[in-house]
Design an enzyme around this catalytic site. Structure first.
Site, PDB file in Angstrom:
ATOM      1  N   CYS A   1       0.841  -1.191   0.000  1.00  0.00           N
ATOM      2  CA  CYS A   1       0.000   0.000   0.000  1.00  0.00           C
ATOM      3  C   CYS A   1       0.878   1.244   0.000  1.00  0.00           C
ATOM      4  CB  CYS A   1      -0.883  -0.023   1.245  1.00  0.00           C
ATOM      5  SG  CYS A   1      -1.768   1.511   1.500  1.00  0.00           S
TER       6      CYS A   1
ATOM      7  N   CYS B   1      -0.544   5.493   7.370  1.00  0.00           N
ATOM      8  CA  CYS B   1      -1.846   5.002   7.844  1.00  0.00           C
ATOM      9  C   CYS B   1      -1.684   4.262   9.173  1.00  0.00           C
ATOM     10  CB  CYS B   1      -2.426   4.058   6.785  1.00  0.00           C
ATOM     11  SG  CYS B   1      -3.953   3.268   7.287  1.00  0.00           S
TER      12      CYS B   1
ATOM     13  N   CYS C   1      -2.323  -0.783   8.989  1.00  0.00           N
ATOM     14  CA  CYS C   1      -1.399  -1.920   8.863  1.00  0.00           C
ATOM     15  C   CYS C   1      -0.053  -1.555   9.453  1.00  0.00           C
ATOM     16  CB  CYS C   1      -1.205  -2.275   7.399  1.00  0.00           C
ATOM     17  SG  CYS C   1      -2.685  -2.863   6.617  1.00  0.00           S
TER      18      CYS C   1
ATOM     19  N   TYR D   1     -19.463 -14.446  26.295  1.00  0.00           N
ATOM     20  CA  TYR D   1     -19.136 -13.401  25.315  1.00  0.00           C
ATOM     21  C   TYR D   1     -19.422 -13.975  23.917  1.00  0.00           C
ATOM     22  CZ  TYR D   1     -16.264 -11.933  29.315  1.00  0.00           C
ATOM     23  OH  TYR D   1     -15.807 -11.600  30.561  1.00  0.00           O
TER      24      TYR D   1
ATOM     25  N   ASP E   1     -14.599 -15.745  25.254  1.00  0.00           N
ATOM     26  CA  ASP E   1     -14.009 -14.992  24.132  1.00  0.00           C
ATOM     27  C   ASP E   1     -14.216 -13.509  24.409  1.00  0.00           C
ATOM     28  OD1 ASP E   1     -13.073 -14.073  21.738  1.00  0.00           O
ATOM     29  OD2 ASP E   1     -14.621 -14.988  20.481  1.00  0.00           O
TER      30      ASP E   1
ATOM     31  N   CYS F   1      -8.048 -11.915  22.156  1.00  0.00           N
ATOM     32  CA  CYS F   1      -7.446 -11.043  21.139  1.00  0.00           C
ATOM     33  C   CYS F   1      -6.371 -10.178  21.775  1.00  0.00           C
ATOM     34  CB  CYS F   1      -8.504 -10.216  20.433  1.00  0.00           C
ATOM     35  SG  CYS F   1      -9.608  -9.355  21.560  1.00  0.00           S
TER      36      CYS F   1
HETATM   37  N1  SAH Z   1     -17.440 -15.218  20.354  1.00  0.00           N
HETATM   38  C1  SAH Z   1     -18.010 -14.241  19.475  1.00  0.00           C
HETATM   39  C2  SAH Z   1     -17.842 -12.794  19.936  1.00  0.00           C
HETATM   40  C3  SAH Z   1     -16.528 -12.397  20.538  1.00  0.00           C
HETATM   41  S1  SAH Z   1     -16.227 -10.650  20.684  1.00  0.00           S
HETATM   42  C4  SAH Z   1     -17.499 -14.423  18.067  1.00  0.00           C
HETATM   43  O1  SAH Z   1     -16.539 -15.130  17.823  1.00  0.00           O
HETATM   44  O2  SAH Z   1     -18.106 -13.864  17.150  1.00  0.00           O
HETATM   45  C5  SAH Z   1     -16.617 -10.305  22.319  1.00  0.00           C
HETATM   46  C6  SAH Z   1     -18.086 -10.156  22.580  1.00  0.00           C
HETATM   47  O3  SAH Z   1     -18.239  -9.905  23.980  1.00  0.00           O
HETATM   48  C7  SAH Z   1     -18.792  -9.014  21.879  1.00  0.00           C
HETATM   49  O4  SAH Z   1     -19.919  -9.518  21.216  1.00  0.00           O
HETATM   50  C8  SAH Z   1     -19.203  -8.062  23.012  1.00  0.00           C
HETATM   51  O5  SAH Z   1     -20.428  -7.418  22.756  1.00  0.00           O
HETATM   52  C9  SAH Z   1     -19.321  -9.010  24.172  1.00  0.00           C
HETATM   53  N2  SAH Z   1     -19.127  -8.465  25.530  1.00  0.00           N
HETATM   54  C10 SAH Z   1     -18.343  -7.453  25.930  1.00  0.00           C
HETATM   55  N3  SAH Z   1     -18.362  -7.343  27.271  1.00  0.00           N
HETATM   56  C11 SAH Z   1     -19.176  -8.321  27.737  1.00  0.00           C
HETATM   57  C12 SAH Z   1     -19.582  -8.747  29.040  1.00  0.00           C
HETATM   58  N4  SAH Z   1     -19.148  -8.128  30.134  1.00  0.00           N
HETATM   59  N5  SAH Z   1     -20.410  -9.802  29.149  1.00  0.00           N
HETATM   60  C13 SAH Z   1     -20.851 -10.452  28.046  1.00  0.00           C
HETATM   61  N6  SAH Z   1     -20.507 -10.087  26.784  1.00  0.00           N
HETATM   62  C14 SAH Z   1     -19.674  -9.044  26.629  1.00  0.00           C
END
Ligand code: SAH
Length: 592
Positions: A76, A82, A85, A360, A430, A457
């Site tokens: 790029c 930017c 990346c 999550y 997650d 992440c």
């Molecule tokens: N496992 C899913 C989403 C992961 S991202 C996938 O793979 O698509 C993390 C998610 O946690 C998001 O959807 C966000 O809205 C949610 N989140 C954030 N804080 C939270 C909490 N305290 N309790 C429950 N969910 C939460």
């Protein structure tokens, strides 16, 4: 080491920072040099000094070009300016190496993983090289090899890379601003924010976005020019168009475009002309407008209006169809998402009899993926639209063994625990980058699942939480990074933790499972008995207790299981109230 502002120095870079900056160390002092790479010796000008670290600007690269630092020409033209990346100047193979190392460093240093296990960093490096090269040849082979090469304690499985690490993103949020051209005339432009600023670099053909994004942006900008619609001016809080928000289904090719505006356009007919332009984009299934009237960095405002088509897109992962609303979280790299979920499934080790919690859960992607191999899956998520999507997705796919709860995981789960609705064999978490709340970790301890699959992440917060779970008796068994963000610095990682049993319990349980396979005396397996008791009475019983009751009724021939190898330790005895429940189950299965 003392540095002074504006001082020119020569330094060798030995690490990469979270935002892709090179880091050089002098007597313990860390100097961050943007655009420099590990292995390079550079001339740099010190810009800012703090007590233990400082920032310097790269002037020249003196040495390192010839040795294999992995420097490449970014694809790029605006990669350097930017903020998106941060690693495009590093070869993809080295990016994978760096991410793998980062995960391992965090888990070892902060998480205390693998202490006492002899590490073999040299071999590890070599393995990543081979694996990065082989990723293109197929995942199964790599998995087989990785399995062979695992070391005792935690298994560091090789990072899952991409074959084609470009144009992978399915979601974009381009800021729009008025920019002065060379002729002095202001025109709307879209692009990305320059690193750490709010001024945009006009770019519509981003190398990590799907190619449809350019067509959509060009159409919106042409519409703004011809209809005289101004972009939003953040400083004066005036103007109309703030962002163009785009989502695309990888397998379905469905595209949604959402225009985020500060206020209504002067003439509503202008929206019709926008729709006409956007309908021409291949795959377009919905055009929306979102009103964000606030002075804020948050992109979407509270009101959403559908101008044309449908207000969601659909996508498919691993044979399951997902409906996705603009506000719901959905992974941005669909090719890698499937590999990520398959790894979660593999780590969860499901046999079809387990109760699983997916915390999550977003729109229920992991929940539905796992439901195919579990007895029951419960999902918890805080965004109501996402939960609505999750329930709809279960219905669309005819999946009945799932249930979703809306709320914060750390608030919902303790309630479940109290109501004894919290039986869990496997818990998947997650969380966002800040990791799990302490209350949730405490609740996981109470629920005592056999396995926790942690999808993260941010390796830093993962490592912090792993340390806590370690104190609660969970040991990291497998770690695998999955590159969800090629060319960027972020790292995604899947970590399997298993509950440690007391020494004698492990031995006993091992024998139990051997006997399950070989003895003819049992009509129901230990798992079936456990499930029955849990379902009927909401109480967990161990294989050991079941064995003790079976022995009492003389339905076990061999009895080596109830002798502890370590004679100093006593075997726990089944309490009378559990004995009654087990007897009830044995009667139910006509074993007594
Ligand atoms: N496992 C899913 C989403 C992961 S991202 C996938 O793979 O698509 C993390 C998610 O946690 C998001 O959807 C966000 O809205 C949610 N989140 C954030 N804080 C939270 C909490 N305290 N309790 C429950 N969910 C939460």
């Amino acid at each position: 080491m003392e540095f002074k502002k504006n001082q020119e120095i020569i330094i060798t870079i030995d690490d990469l920072g979270n935002n892709g900056e090179g880091i050089g160390h002098v007597n313990g002092y860390a100097l961050f040099v943007k655009d420099a790479l590990p292995g390079e010796t550079v001339r740099a000008k010190v810009m800012k000094c703090k007590k233990n670290y400082g920032f310097a600007k790269l002037l020249d690269i003196l040495a390192g070009e010839t040795c294999d630092v992995g420097r490449v020409e970014p694809r790029c033209p605006v990669a350097r300016q930017c903020g998106g990346c941060t690693l495009q100047h590093l070869s993809y193979e080295k990016q994978l190496k760096y991410k793998q190392k980062k995960v391992r460093d965090c888990l070892e240093r902060i998480g205390g993983v693998g202490r006492g296990v002899p590490g073999t960093p040299g071999e590890e490096e070599e393995r990543i090289d081979q694996v990065a090269a082989k990723e293109a040849e197929g995942r199964d082979r790599i998995e087989a090899e990785a399995g062979e090469r695992c070391q005792a304690g935690a298994r560091w499985l090789p990072i899952i890379g991409m074959e084609e690490p470009w144009h992978y993103r399915n979601k974009a949020q381009f800021p729009v601003q008025m920019r002065k051209g060379q002729d002095g005339v202001f025109r709307p432009a879209a692009g990305f924010y320059a690193g750490r600023t709010h001024s945009i670099i006009p770019v519509t053909d981003c190398v990590i976005q799907h190619r449809c994004m350019k067509e959509i942006l060009d159409a919106v900008l042409a519409w703004m020019r011809e209809d005289g619609i101004p972009a939003y001016d953040e400083e004066r809080h005036q103007g109309v168009v703030r962002h163009v928000y785009i989502r695309r289904g990888f397998y379905t090719n469905e595209v949604m475009a959402c225009l985020v505006v500060k206020e209504e356009v002067a003439e509503r007919k202008a929206y019709d002309r926008l729709v006409e332009r956007l309908k021409g984009v291949e795959g377009m299934t919905g055009v929306l407008v979102n009103y964000n009237t606030e002075k804020t960095n948050v992109i979407l405002g509270s009101r959403m209006e559908l101008l044309w088509g449908k207000e969601y897109i659909e996508d498919c992962i691993g044979g399951i169809r997902y409906r996705i609303s603009p506000r719901s979280f959905y992974q941005v790299n669909p090719v890698q998402t499937e590999k990520l979920y398959r790894t979660v499934l593999e780590f969860a080790g499901l046999s079809g009899r387990e109760t699983v919690w997916d915390l999550y859960c977003g729109i229920g992607t992991i929940s539905l993926f796992l439901a195919q191999r579990a007895k029951m899956v419960y999902g918890v998520e805080v965004v109501p639209e996402a939960i609505a999507n999750a329930r709809e997705n279960a219905r669309l796919n005819g999946i009945r063994n799932v249930e979703f709860f809306c709320g914060r995981a750390e608030e919902v789960m303790p309630g479940m625990e109290r109501e004894r609705r919290s039986a869990a064999d496997v818990i998947v978490v997650d969380p966002p980058r800040k990791g799990c709340d302490g209350v949730l970790l405490d609740t996981i301890r109470e629920m005592a699942p056999e396995r926790v699959v942690y999808v993260s992440c941010d390796p830093g917060t993962l490592a912090r939480d792993v340390r806590v779970l370690g104190e609660f008796g969970y040991e990291v068994r497998k770690v695998r990074a999955c590159d969800m963000f090629p060319q960027g610095g972020h790292v995604e990682v899947i970590c399997l933790l298993s509950k440690l049993h007391a020494k004698q319990t492990i031995e006993v349980e091992l024998k139990m499972s051997e006997m399950d396979l070989t003895t003819a005396e049992s009509k129901a397996t230990y798992e079936e008995i456990k499930d029955y008791i849990l379902e009927r009475h909401g109480i967990k019983v161990s294989s050991l207790y079941i064995a003790q009751v079976k022995q009492k009724y003389g339905i076990i021939e061999r009895n080596c299981y109830n002798k502890a190898r370590d004679n100093e330790k006593k075997i726990p005895q089944c309490p009378p109230e559990k004995e009654l429940l087990i007897e009830d189950a044995l009667r139910y299965f006509k074993m007594i």
